[in-house]
Design a protein around this motif. Structure first.
Motif, PDB file in Angstrom:
ATOM      1  N   CYS A  48     -12.445  -1.535   7.630  1.00 31.42           N
ATOM      2  CA  CYS A  48     -12.916  -1.847   6.276  1.00 31.42           C
ATOM      3  C   CYS A  48     -12.082  -1.151   5.212  1.00 31.42           C
ATOM      4  O   CYS A  48     -11.776  -1.715   4.150  1.00 31.42           O
ATOM      5  CB  CYS A  48     -14.386  -1.447   6.140  1.00 31.42           C
ATOM      6  SG  CYS A  48     -15.517  -2.512   7.056  1.00 31.42           S
ATOM      7  N   LEU A  49     -11.716   0.121   5.517  1.00 32.29           N
ATOM      8  CA  LEU A  49     -10.880   0.856   4.561  1.00 32.29           C
ATOM      9  C   LEU A  49      -9.521   0.181   4.381  1.00 32.29           C
ATOM     10  O   LEU A  49      -8.990   0.087   3.265  1.00 32.29           O
ATOM     11  CB  LEU A  49     -10.706   2.304   5.032  1.00 32.29           C
ATOM     12  CG  LEU A  49     -11.980   3.178   4.977  1.00 32.29           C
ATOM     13  CD1 LEU A  49     -11.724   4.547   5.619  1.00 32.29           C
ATOM     14  CD2 LEU A  49     -12.449   3.348   3.534  1.00 32.29           C
ATOM     15  N   GLU A  50      -8.949  -0.310   5.479  1.00 34.19           N
ATOM     16  CA  GLU A  50      -7.660  -1.015   5.400  1.00 34.19           C
ATOM     17  C   GLU A  50      -7.787  -2.324   4.609  1.00 34.19           C
ATOM     18  O   GLU A  50      -6.942  -2.654   3.777  1.00 34.19           O
ATOM     19  CB  GLU A  50      -7.145  -1.295   6.804  1.00 34.19           C
ATOM     20  CG  GLU A  50      -6.712  -0.038   7.562  1.00 34.19           C
ATOM     21  CD  GLU A  50      -6.273  -0.355   8.980  1.00 34.19           C
ATOM     22  OE1 GLU A  50      -6.366  -1.534   9.390  1.00 34.19           O
ATOM     23  OE2 GLU A  50      -5.842   0.579   9.677  1.00 34.19           O
ATOM     24  N   GLU A  51      -8.884  -3.056   4.896  1.00 36.77           N
ATOM     25  CA  GLU A  51      -9.103  -4.305   4.171  1.00 36.77           C
ATOM     26  C   GLU A  51      -9.300  -4.046   2.682  1.00 36.77           C
ATOM     27  O   GLU A  51      -8.841  -4.807   1.819  1.00 36.77           O
ATOM     28  CB  GLU A  51     -10.314  -5.034   4.748  1.00 36.77           C
ATOM     29  CG  GLU A  51     -10.071  -5.615   6.140  1.00 36.77           C
ATOM     30  CD  GLU A  51     -11.302  -6.321   6.678  1.00 36.77           C
ATOM     31  OE1 GLU A  51     -12.333  -6.331   5.972  1.00 36.77           O
ATOM     32  OE2 GLU A  51     -11.234  -6.854   7.799  1.00 36.77           O
ATOM     33  N   LYS A  52     -10.036  -2.931   2.373  1.00 41.37           N
ATOM     34  CA  LYS A  52     -10.261  -2.570   0.985  1.00 41.37           C
ATOM     35  C   LYS A  52      -8.938  -2.267   0.285  1.00 41.37           C
ATOM     36  O   LYS A  52      -8.684  -2.721  -0.851  1.00 41.37           O
ATOM     37  CB  LYS A  52     -11.193  -1.369   0.893  1.00 41.37           C
ATOM     38  CG  LYS A  52     -11.439  -0.920  -0.542  1.00 41.37           C
ATOM     39  CD  LYS A  52     -12.301   0.319  -0.593  1.00 41.37           C
ATOM     40  CE  LYS A  52     -12.473   0.788  -2.031  1.00 41.37           C
ATOM     41  NZ  LYS A  52     -13.278   2.026  -2.116  1.00 41.37           N
ATOM     42  N   ALA A  53      -8.079  -1.489   0.980  1.00 36.50           N
ATOM     43  CA  ALA A  53      -6.779  -1.160   0.394  1.00 36.50           C
ATOM     44  C   ALA A  53      -5.948  -2.417   0.176  1.00 36.50           C
ATOM     45  O   ALA A  53      -5.292  -2.599  -0.870  1.00 36.50           O
ATOM     46  CB  ALA A  53      -6.039  -0.185   1.300  1.00 36.50           C
ATOM     47  N   SER A  54      -5.978  -3.336   1.165  1.00 40.37           N
ATOM     48  CA  SER A  54      -5.229  -4.585   1.044  1.00 40.37           C
ATOM     49  C   SER A  54      -5.780  -5.441  -0.094  1.00 40.37           C
ATOM     50  O   SER A  54      -5.027  -6.019  -0.890  1.00 40.37           O
ATOM     51  CB  SER A  54      -5.290  -5.359   2.365  1.00 40.37           C
ATOM     52  OG  SER A  54      -4.636  -6.601   2.258  1.00 40.37           O
ATOM     53  N   ALA A  55      -7.123  -5.504  -0.193  1.00 40.58           N
ATOM     54  CA  ALA A  55      -7.748  -6.278  -1.258  1.00 40.58           C
ATOM     55  C   ALA A  55      -7.427  -5.693  -2.625  1.00 40.58           C
ATOM     56  O   ALA A  55      -7.190  -6.417  -3.603  1.00 40.58           O
ATOM     57  CB  ALA A  55      -9.259  -6.341  -1.046  1.00 40.58           C
ATOM     58  N   SER A  56      -7.418  -4.356  -2.702  1.00 39.94           N
ATOM     59  CA  SER A  56      -7.080  -3.699  -3.971  1.00 39.94           C
ATOM     60  C   SER A  56      -5.648  -4.031  -4.384  1.00 39.94           C
ATOM     61  O   SER A  56      -5.366  -4.287  -5.560  1.00 39.94           O
ATOM     62  CB  SER A  56      -7.258  -2.182  -3.829  1.00 39.94           C
ATOM     63  OG  SER A  56      -8.609  -1.850  -3.562  1.00 39.94           O
ATOM     64  N   ALA A  57      -4.730  -4.043  -3.390  1.00 41.76           N
ATOM     65  CA  ALA A  57      -3.333  -4.376  -3.681  1.00 41.76           C
ATOM     66  C   ALA A  57      -3.208  -5.815  -4.160  1.00 41.76           C
ATOM     67  O   ALA A  57      -2.497  -6.113  -5.128  1.00 41.76           O
ATOM     68  CB  ALA A  57      -2.474  -4.146  -2.441  1.00 41.76           C
ATOM     69  N   ARG A  58      -3.932  -6.719  -3.468  1.00 46.00           N
ATOM     70  CA  ARG A  58      -3.893  -8.126  -3.885  1.00 46.00           C
ATOM     71  C   ARG A  58      -4.498  -8.300  -5.266  1.00 46.00           C
ATOM     72  O   ARG A  58      -3.996  -9.067  -6.094  1.00 46.00           O
ATOM     73  CB  ARG A  58      -4.645  -9.008  -2.864  1.00 46.00           C
ATOM     74  CG  ARG A  58      -3.927  -9.168  -1.536  1.00 46.00           C
ATOM     75  CD  ARG A  58      -4.477 -10.357  -0.750  1.00 46.00           C
ATOM     76  NE  ARG A  58      -5.892 -10.229  -0.494  1.00 46.00           N
ATOM     77  CZ  ARG A  58      -6.429  -9.614   0.556  1.00 46.00           C
ATOM     78  NH1 ARG A  58      -5.629  -9.058   1.462  1.00 46.00           N
ATOM     79  NH2 ARG A  58      -7.741  -9.561   0.722  1.00 46.00           N
ATOM     80  N   SER A  59      -5.591  -7.573  -5.524  1.00 50.27           N
ATOM     81  CA  SER A  59      -6.240  -7.662  -6.831  1.00 50.27           C
ATOM     82  C   SER A  59      -5.305  -7.183  -7.939  1.00 50.27           C
ATOM     83  O   SER A  59      -5.204  -7.811  -9.005  1.00 50.27           O
ATOM     84  CB  SER A  59      -7.518  -6.829  -6.839  1.00 50.27           C
ATOM     85  OG  SER A  59      -8.114  -6.813  -8.113  1.00 50.27           O
ATOM     86  N   LYS A  60      -4.597  -6.099  -7.684  1.00 54.40           N
ATOM     87  CA  LYS A  60      -3.653  -5.574  -8.673  1.00 54.40           C
ATOM     88  C   LYS A  60      -2.517  -6.560  -8.925  1.00 54.40           C
ATOM     89  O   LYS A  60      -2.107  -6.789 -10.079  1.00 54.40           O
ATOM     90  CB  LYS A  60      -3.101  -4.238  -8.191  1.00 54.40           C
ATOM     91  CG  LYS A  60      -2.180  -3.567  -9.201  1.00 54.40           C
ATOM     92  CD  LYS A  60      -1.710  -2.215  -8.700  1.00 54.40           C
ATOM     93  CE  LYS A  60      -0.796  -1.553  -9.736  1.00 54.40           C
ATOM     94  NZ  LYS A  60      -0.315  -0.234  -9.272  1.00 54.40           N
ATOM     95  N   ALA A  61      -2.036  -7.163  -7.814  1.00 48.50           N
ATOM     96  CA  ALA A  61      -0.961  -8.140  -7.951  1.00 48.50           C
ATOM     97  C   ALA A  61      -1.427  -9.348  -8.763  1.00 48.50           C
ATOM     98  O   ALA A  61      -0.712  -9.865  -9.626  1.00 48.50           O
ATOM     99  CB  ALA A  61      -0.473  -8.586  -6.570  1.00 48.50           C
ATOM    100  N   LEU A  62      -2.670  -9.799  -8.488  1.00 50.97           N
ATOM    101  CA  LEU A  62      -3.209 -10.932  -9.240  1.00 50.97           C
ATOM    102  C   LEU A  62      -3.397 -10.596 -10.717  1.00 50.97           C
ATOM    103  O   LEU A  62      -3.161 -11.428 -11.596  1.00 50.97           O
ATOM    104  CB  LEU A  62      -4.546 -11.378  -8.627  1.00 50.97           C
ATOM    105  CG  LEU A  62      -4.447 -12.075  -7.256  1.00 50.97           C
ATOM    106  CD1 LEU A  62      -5.838 -12.303  -6.688  1.00 50.97           C
ATOM    107  CD2 LEU A  62      -3.699 -13.389  -7.370  1.00 50.97           C
ATOM    108  N   GLU A  63      -3.846  -9.360 -10.987  1.00 48.27           N
ATOM    109  CA  GLU A  63      -4.016  -8.935 -12.376  1.00 48.27           C
ATOM    110  C   GLU A  63      -2.670  -8.934 -13.107  1.00 48.27           C
ATOM    111  O   GLU A  63      -2.581  -9.337 -14.279  1.00 48.27           O
ATOM    112  CB  GLU A  63      -4.633  -7.535 -12.425  1.00 48.27           C
ATOM    113  CG  GLU A  63      -6.105  -7.521 -12.030  1.00 48.27           C
ATOM    114  CD  GLU A  63      -6.659  -6.113 -12.006  1.00 48.27           C
ATOM    115  OE1 GLU A  63      -5.859  -5.169 -12.203  1.00 48.27           O
ATOM    116  OE2 GLU A  63      -7.869  -5.958 -11.782  1.00 48.27           O
TER     117      GLU A  63
END
Length: 278
Positions: A48-63
């Protein structure tokens, strides 16, 4: 987690001293089951921590992409506004040029109408049935070509009485057009001429021109409308190879044309009116 393991181990040791073997075995199995659950939960937590980090990276990229798109959209709107303004200015410029062209065409049409009226008037006054008198338009200019035999005796620059009758008709038309100029061109053949005080064909062509001008002046034509010009033998109608052709080349051409400065004044006035309208 280490504290939990120590606690579990202590519990097992403590219980082993006061529980039966059967109960101890059951406790060991329970402890193993608990450890397995803990390990599984730990794995899921890390995932879950890895998925969270990946999601955060994707979210930042989308922003960042959204910010770039917003910036691009803002620039596009600015460019569109500038483009629309430039198109509007271009259309206004085209309309202005079209209006200028229309006004110039109107001025030229007016000039052509006056020219046509002048030709009609000259043909009516001078007469078009005489082969020695030609009224025509050449490059927008009205001219009357008169054979020298109607104007002068051979080798002379004294205007004949017969010529004065023709010139009186020309004077009538010119007097009706005070905004026009009248240029009198003398033309000779190529036979060399020298008779005191004249030196050559140039002198003869100019002298014949000034003689015609003096007659027109006597007939009431405004001198400021008259121009004297001599062309000698350098603008022949036909080759000077026969007596008949030389007779055709000996002529006086009276050119009636609008005053150039007044014509351009008329155009300039139209341009000023256009600017005032805009």
């Amino acid at each position: 987690m280490k504290k939990f393991l120590l606690f579990s181990l202590s519990s097992v040791l403590l219980l082993s001293s006061c529980v039966s073997k059967k109960e101890y075995t059951a406790l060991q199995e329970k402890q193993k089951e608990t450890q397995d659950l803990l390990n599984s939960a730990t794995v899921k937590l890390n995932s879950c921590l890895e998925e969270k980090a990946s999601a955060s990276a994707r979210s930042k990229a989308l922003e960042e992409q959204v910010a770039d798109l917003r910036k691009y959209n803002d620039n596009l709107q600015i460019l569109s506004a500038k483009g629309a303004s430039n198109v509007e200015k271009t259309l206004e410029s085209i309309k202005e040029k079209d209006l200028k062209i229309t006004r110039l065409q109107d001025a030229l049409t007016k000039k052509d109408s006056v020219t046509l009226a002048l030709v009609t008037s000259l043909k009516r006054e001078v007469g078009i049935n005489d082969p020695d008198i030609e009224v025509n338009v050449e490059k927008g200019v009205v001219f009357i070509s008169i054979a020298d035999k109607l104007l002068f005796k051979s080798g002379s620059y004294i205007v004949t009485s017969q010529a004065k009758d023709v010139l009186a008709k020309v004077a009538k038309v010119v007097n009706s057009k005070p905004d026009f100029e009248c240029m009198v061109e003398g033309h000779t053949d190529n036979v060399p001429y020298r008779k005191e005080p004249l030196l050559d064909n140039w002198d003869l062509s100019v002298k014949r021109s000034t003689s015609i001008i003096r007659v027109l002046e006597d007939l009431g034509v405004n001198p400021s409308q008259l121009i004297a010009a001599g062309r000698s033998h350098y603008v022949p109608l036909v080759d000077n190879n026969t007596a008949e052709n030389r007779a055709k080349n000996r002529r006086t051409r009276i050119v009636v044309l609008p005053k150039i400065d007044q014509f351009y004044d008329m155009i300039e006035k139209e341009m000023k009116n256009l600017s005032a309208t805009n």
